[in-house]
Design a protein around this motif. Structure first.
Motif, PDB file in Angstrom:
ATOM      1  N   GLU A 112      -8.372   3.673   0.516  1.00  0.00           N
ATOM      2  CA  GLU A 112      -7.001   3.621   0.961  1.00  0.00           C
ATOM      3  C   GLU A 112      -6.550   4.457   2.169  1.00  0.00           C
ATOM      4  O   GLU A 112      -6.085   3.836   3.054  1.00  0.00           O
ATOM      5  CB  GLU A 112      -5.987   3.888  -0.113  1.00  0.00           C
ATOM      6  CG  GLU A 112      -6.057   2.903  -1.300  1.00  0.00           C
ATOM      7  CD  GLU A 112      -5.317   3.209  -2.671  1.00  0.00           C
ATOM      8  OE1 GLU A 112      -4.573   4.233  -2.250  1.00  0.00           O
ATOM      9  OE2 GLU A 112      -5.413   2.840  -3.591  1.00  0.00           O
ATOM     10  N   GLU A 113      -7.084   5.665   2.273  1.00  0.00           N
ATOM     11  CA  GLU A 113      -6.618   6.384   3.241  1.00  0.00           C
ATOM     12  C   GLU A 113      -7.284   5.904   4.614  1.00  0.00           C
ATOM     13  O   GLU A 113      -6.743   5.860   5.536  1.00  0.00           O
ATOM     14  CB  GLU A 113      -7.339   7.829   2.792  1.00  0.00           C
ATOM     15  CG  GLU A 113      -6.348   8.892   4.051  1.00  0.00           C
ATOM     16  CD  GLU A 113      -4.835   8.911   3.648  1.00  0.00           C
ATOM     17  OE1 GLU A 113      -4.196   9.088   4.737  1.00  0.00           O
ATOM     18  OE2 GLU A 113      -4.467   8.982   2.580  1.00  0.00           O
ATOM     19  N   LEU A 114      -8.598   5.611   4.314  1.00  0.00           N
ATOM     20  CA  LEU A 114      -9.178   5.125   5.661  1.00  0.00           C
ATOM     21  C   LEU A 114      -8.689   3.784   6.228  1.00  0.00           C
ATOM     22  O   LEU A 114      -8.790   3.244   7.387  1.00  0.00           O
ATOM     23  CB  LEU A 114     -10.771   4.966   5.508  1.00  0.00           C
ATOM     24  CG  LEU A 114     -11.355   6.223   5.460  1.00  0.00           C
ATOM     25  CD1 LEU A 114     -12.919   5.763   5.093  1.00  0.00           C
ATOM     26  CD2 LEU A 114     -11.277   7.223   6.452  1.00  0.00           C
ATOM     27  N   ALA A 115      -8.109   2.919   5.362  1.00  0.00           N
ATOM     28  CA  ALA A 115      -7.147   1.595   5.583  1.00  0.00           C
ATOM     29  C   ALA A 115      -5.909   1.602   6.373  1.00  0.00           C
ATOM     30  O   ALA A 115      -5.364   0.916   6.630  1.00  0.00           O
ATOM     31  CB  ALA A 115      -7.395   0.725   4.339  1.00  0.00           C
ATOM     32  N   GLN A 116      -5.683   3.023   6.390  1.00  0.00           N
ATOM     33  CA  GLN A 116      -3.976   2.954   6.956  1.00  0.00           C
ATOM     34  C   GLN A 116      -4.080   2.677   8.243  1.00  0.00           C
ATOM     35  O   GLN A 116      -5.086   2.702   9.296  1.00  0.00           O
ATOM     36  CB  GLN A 116      -3.716   4.455   7.194  1.00  0.00           C
ATOM     37  CG  GLN A 116      -3.619   5.499   5.694  1.00  0.00           C
ATOM     38  CD  GLN A 116      -2.443   5.100   4.967  1.00  0.00           C
ATOM     39  OE1 GLN A 116      -1.372   4.535   5.729  1.00  0.00           O
ATOM     40  NE2 GLN A 116      -2.441   5.254   3.597  1.00  0.00           N
ATOM     41  N   GLU A 155     -17.064   6.868   7.052  1.00  0.00           N
ATOM     42  CA  GLU A 155     -16.799   5.263   6.817  1.00  0.00           C
ATOM     43  C   GLU A 155     -17.366   5.313   5.261  1.00  0.00           C
ATOM     44  O   GLU A 155     -18.375   5.473   4.919  1.00  0.00           O
ATOM     45  CB  GLU A 155     -17.678   4.504   7.698  1.00  0.00           C
ATOM     46  CG  GLU A 155     -17.124   2.982   7.625  1.00  0.00           C
ATOM     47  CD  GLU A 155     -17.807   2.110   8.688  1.00  0.00           C
ATOM     48  OE1 GLU A 155     -17.406   0.909   8.542  1.00  0.00           O
ATOM     49  OE2 GLU A 155     -18.255   2.797   9.475  1.00  0.00           O
ATOM     50  N   LEU A 156     -16.382   4.274   4.639  1.00  0.00           N
ATOM     51  CA  LEU A 156     -16.787   3.878   3.257  1.00  0.00           C
ATOM     52  C   LEU A 156     -16.698   2.503   3.050  1.00  0.00           C
ATOM     53  O   LEU A 156     -15.622   1.858   3.509  1.00  0.00           O
ATOM     54  CB  LEU A 156     -15.906   4.682   2.290  1.00  0.00           C
ATOM     55  CG  LEU A 156     -16.074   4.330   0.967  1.00  0.00           C
ATOM     56  CD1 LEU A 156     -17.727   4.740   0.226  1.00  0.00           C
ATOM     57  CD2 LEU A 156     -14.957   4.699  -0.059  1.00  0.00           C
ATOM     58  N   LEU A 157     -17.808   1.562   2.679  1.00  0.00           N
ATOM     59  CA  LEU A 157     -17.757   0.289   2.599  1.00  0.00           C
ATOM     60  C   LEU A 157     -18.439  -0.182   1.452  1.00  0.00           C
ATOM     61  O   LEU A 157     -19.237   0.715   0.848  1.00  0.00           O
ATOM     62  CB  LEU A 157     -18.235  -0.530   3.684  1.00  0.00           C
ATOM     63  CG  LEU A 157     -19.757  -0.292   4.198  1.00  0.00           C
ATOM     64  CD1 LEU A 157     -20.154  -1.339   5.121  1.00  0.00           C
ATOM     65  CD2 LEU A 157     -19.656   1.002   5.054  1.00  0.00           C
ATOM     66  N   ARG A 158     -18.302  -1.306   0.952  1.00  0.00           N
ATOM     67  CA  ARG A 158     -19.075  -1.985  -0.154  1.00  0.00           C
ATOM     68  C   ARG A 158     -20.511  -2.421   0.297  1.00  0.00           C
ATOM     69  O   ARG A 158     -20.554  -2.881   1.384  1.00  0.00           O
ATOM     70  CB  ARG A 158     -18.173  -2.919  -0.667  1.00  0.00           C
ATOM     71  CG  ARG A 158     -16.813  -2.487  -1.489  1.00  0.00           C
ATOM     72  CD  ARG A 158     -17.407  -1.619  -2.629  1.00  0.00           C
ATOM     73  NE  ARG A 158     -17.791  -2.556  -3.711  1.00  0.00           N
ATOM     74  CZ  ARG A 158     -18.218  -1.801  -5.033  1.00  0.00           C
ATOM     75  NH1 ARG A 158     -18.263  -0.600  -4.912  1.00  0.00           N
ATOM     76  NH2 ARG A 158     -18.533  -2.661  -6.061  1.00  0.00           N
TER      77      ARG A 158
END
Length: 300
Positions: A153-157, A31-34
């Motif tokens: 972008e990929e994880l938001a698919q 998971e990648l988040l700000r």
């Protein structure tokens, strides 16, 4: 001298044990988040409490100044700063209004070396070989930003199919390689003595619960006690015994804030045959009694 009686029931919450728990991304393990997003999700009073993470957490700061804490050690945050939190470590967030960056969460199995020929097969994923914090140079910061954008972008698919999962994991490896280069640049050239000392630190970490002796460590590492002592003193500036004591004290601190176990029980887990010996050891290393340390951490 007997240990002080156990603490009375404490109404303050126990240390959080945080696991990877995003159902949508459980099949990816990443998971990648700000950081700003994390601050919006979780109340600041919760973030400020210490937590033990059961995954790898990589914080890459790109804006502002602030602070973080890993295994009870403060870390200054600034643009380009990377903080590597290994599975099992205790950390505390220090929310700051002007600090932002990427927070990458990784399930431990995706940090294992890939199968493949040659020693480079696992290059870039050995977090235990990295400093716990370091600064990326401008080129690596730019590469990180580009790759992190692609992963986000990929994880938001809308649908994470097999190709999306494979793409996300390939991007993860590229991000880890960027950080590995930054970690390597942050470290001085490794001499044979330095490499032996690194192996020593890893061996102590693996066997911390048994409080290994210097002779046992030397035997396991295939070297002499004197050679091991010179390497440790030359690289870290302390004796092998002091290194073991420091790591055992850290494990005791983790257990004190992570569990409800009494000081007596923790001392037994760490191989102390007498409670008084553990009390003296902990007070010598930490400057306070186990109960005082636990209470101070819970009070924040």
């Amino acid at each position: 001298m007997p240990l002080a009686p156990p603490l009375p029931p404490d109404p303050s919450p126990r240390l959080r044990e945080t696991r990877f728990s995003n159902p949508r991304l459980s099949g990816v393990g990443v998971e990648l988040l700000r950081l700003a997003e994390l601050y919006r999700r979780v109340p600041h009073e919760v973030l400020r409490r210490p937590e033990r993470v059961e995954f790898a957490l990589l914080l890459v700061v790109d804006r502002g100044q602030g602070a973080h804490q890993v295994d009870f050690r403060p870390v200054d945050l600034a643009p380009g700063r990377v903080v590597a939190v290994r599975p099992g470590a205790v950390q505390q967030w220090r929310p700051g209004a002007d600090v932002d960056g990427d927070v990458l969460l990784i399930e431990p199995q995706w940090l294992q070396p890939r199968a493949g020929p040659g020693p480079a097969a696992g290059a870039g994923r050995r977090l235990e070989d990295w400093p716990s914090d370091f600064t990326l140079q401008a080129r690596e910061q730019a590469r990180w930003a580009t790759l992190a954008g692609l992963l986000r972008e990929e994880l938001a698919q809308p649908t994470l199919d097999e190709l999306s999962v494979d793409t996300a994991r390939e991007l993860l490896q590229s991000l880890l390689l960027v950080l590995a280069r930054g970690a390597r640049q942050a470290m001085p050239t490794q001499s044979p003595q330095d490499l032996l000392c690194r192996r020593l630190v890893q061996e102590v970490d693996r066997r911390v619960m048994s409080r290994p002796s210097v002779a046992d460590l030397a035997r396991r590492l295939g070297t002499s006690v004197s050679t091991l002592g010179r390497a440790c003193q030359g690289t870290l500036g302390l004796s092998v015994k002091a290194l073991v004591d420091r790591r055992v004290a850290l494990e005791a601190q983790r257990l004190l804030v992570h569990t409800q176990a009494t000081a007596v029980s923790i001392g037994e887990q760490l191989g102390f045959s007498e409670p008084t010996n553990f009390l003296k050891f902990f007070k010598r290393c930490a400057g306070v009694t186990p109960e005082q340390f636990r209470r101070a951490q819970r009070q924040g």
